[in-house]
Design an enzyme around this catalytic site. Structure first.
Site, short mmCIF file in Angstrom:
data_model
loop_
_atom_site.label_atom_id
_atom_site.label_comp_id
_atom_site.label_asym_id
_atom_site.label_seq_id
_atom_site.Cartn_x
_atom_site.Cartn_y
_atom_site.Cartn_z
N VAL A 54 0.86 -1.20 0.00
CA VAL A 54 0.00 0.00 0.00
C VAL A 54 0.89 1.24 0.00
O VAL A 54 2.11 1.14 0.08
CB VAL A 54 -0.92 0.04 1.24
CG1 VAL A 54 -1.91 -1.10 1.22
CG2 VAL A 54 -0.12 0.03 2.53
N ASN A 55 0.28 2.40 -0.08
CA ASN A 55 1.03 3.65 0.14
C ASN A 55 0.19 4.57 1.03
O ASN A 55 -0.92 4.22 1.41
CB ASN A 55 1.41 4.29 -1.20
CG ASN A 55 0.19 4.68 -2.01
OD1 ASN A 55 -0.58 5.54 -1.60
ND2 ASN A 55 0.01 4.03 -3.15
N ARG A 56 0.74 5.72 1.34
CA ARG A 56 0.11 6.56 2.37
C ARG A 56 -0.96 7.51 1.83
O ARG A 56 -1.40 8.40 2.54
CB ARG A 56 1.17 7.41 3.07
CG ARG A 56 2.09 6.63 3.95
CD ARG A 56 3.02 7.59 4.67
NE ARG A 56 4.11 6.89 5.30
CZ ARG A 56 4.01 6.28 6.46
NH1 ARG A 56 2.87 6.27 7.11
NH2 ARG A 56 5.05 5.66 6.98
#
Ligand code: C5P
Length: 398
Positions: free
Chosen positions: A208-210
């Protein structure tokens, strides 16, 4: 969109009348001039003083009030309105509006206005489901009234079912959407992607990413308010879908690509605010991977470049989250992906980038012109980007 617009808020005698106070408050906070008209029944449930205090405006309750600031009240109110919202609307109010009965100030105002009218029903389930009420609502819809809700859930009668006043965010969102029809993006189809894609490793894990999705959602909301038809392609985020958006939920970069490809044939502009994963696991493990001593190696492959490969005649806008050499890196992406604009942001700043409510962005166009903007809310950034979209669309049309 709501700033300096005049909203006539009609409140009728339902137990949900107290919720109209929040509607009045939110509209006022958004810059609208809110003129509240209460039926006599409504005043039994909530005091006119509440609305007076929340809106800073006189509240109309009487048919003939010699002290009123309005000359012929219902005519002045009706003329001043950019929009009329009846929330909550009782079965009785709906019946009177459908029949054109004008025996109170609210009904007179609705009859006398040329502005769009939104009606948010709130009543007991049996009353709502009664064919008489249903016919009345159909009649109003046919005549161009916008009906919002009701929602289903707990009712004051102690029962559960349809009849609750729509969520306040739905009512206010509908006001924004209806007013937006006169906006500078009216008739345009804007496709917005938002959030961070997720690339699965095994059935329970993913990369995932932020990205919070806040920038993309702000763009979608602002475009709706400016009158656009908005398709929002959203990776998983914890935000409510803006009222009026056609949303498609996706997880992976590949799903996002497919969703975009299905929408671009009718798009006037595509705004890629999503943080798309650049890499994904080469092999997806079918079973949950077991913990192993000594660690594991994960082989990654590149995901398809979505915006760079979208074909068609539409304005293309990308985002670039950078940690170094922001303008140089973003300019290179703009060229590689053949974008009309790229919105670069320095994600190392505390007030800019992933998860924040503000953003510090630099907009670069295909001629290389660079506009560095100060710290703005994501909503304000969205408006700036959409101003550019309007200019680009005007250029392509002329
Ligand atoms: O990840 P990157 O900084 O290269 O993203 C630049 C722009 O390209 C963004 O608008 C992003 O949504 C888009 N992008 C894409 N497909 C990818 C990666 C990024 O469309 N696979």
């Amino acid at each position: 969109m709501l700033k300096d617009r005049t909203v006539v808020l009609g409140v009728t005698g339902s137990i949900a009348a107290y919720k109209a106070a929040e509607i009045a408050s939110q509209l006022t906070q958004s810059g609208a001039i809110v003129n509240v008209v209460m039926t006599e029944g409504a005043t039994q449930f909530i005091s006119p003083l509440t609305f007076r205090a929340l809106t800073g405006r006189p509240v109309v309750t009487e048919m003939f009030d010699v002290t009123s600031e309005y000359s012929v009240e219902h005519v002045s109110l009706a003329r001043s309105a950019d929009i009329v919202v009846v929330a909550p609307a009782t079965a009785n109010a709906i019946a009177k509006l459908a029949a054109g009965i004008a025996d109170d100030m609210l009904c007179c105002t609705v009859l006398a206005t040329r502005a769009p009218v939104i009606v948010a029903p709130a009543m007991e389930t049996n009353m709502y489901e009664n064919p008489i009420t249903q016919d009345n609502l159909s009649e109003l819809k046919e005549r161009g009234f916008v009906i919002v809700g009701p929602a289903a859930g707990w009712l004051a009668s102690g029962r559960e079912g349809p009849g609750r006043l729509a969520d306040i965010s739905d009512v206010v969102g509908t006001v924004r959407r209806v007013l937006g029809k006169q906006g500078d993006l009216a008739g345009k189809h804007i496709v917005v992607s938002a959030g961070g894609t997720q690339e699965p490793i095994d059935p329970v894990r993913c990369i995932v990413n932020r990205s919070s999705g806040k920038m993309g959602y702000a763009l979608a909301e602002a475009a709706i308010e400016r009158g656009a038809k908005v398709s929002l392609i959203t990776a998983p985020v914890s935000l409510g879908i803006p009222i009026g958006a056609d949303a498609m939920s996706v997880r992976t970069a590949d799903e996002m690509r497919q969703a975009l490809e299905s929408l671009v044939p009718t798009a006037d502009a595509v705004i890629m605010a999503a943080a798309v994963a650049d890499y994904r696991p080469k092999n997806l493990a079918r079973e949950k991977m077991k913990k192993r001593a000594g660690g594991i190696k994960l082989e990654l492959e590149s995901t398809p470049d979505i915006i760079g490969n979208l074909k068609g005649d539409f304005v293309k806008i990308g985002f670039a989250a950078e940690t170094t050499n922001m303008v140089e890196n973003a300019t290179q992406k703009l060229k590689e992906k053949r974008l009309d604009l790229i919105v670069a942001n320095d994600v190392t700043a505390a007030d800019s980038g992933f998860g924040t409510d503000t953003n510090r962005v630099t907009i670069i166009d295909s001629q290389g012109a660079v506009e560095a903007l100060p710290v703005l809310t994501k909503r304000q950034v969205a408006e700036k980007v959409l101003d550019r979209v309007v200019t680009l669309l005007t250029k392509t049309e002329s």
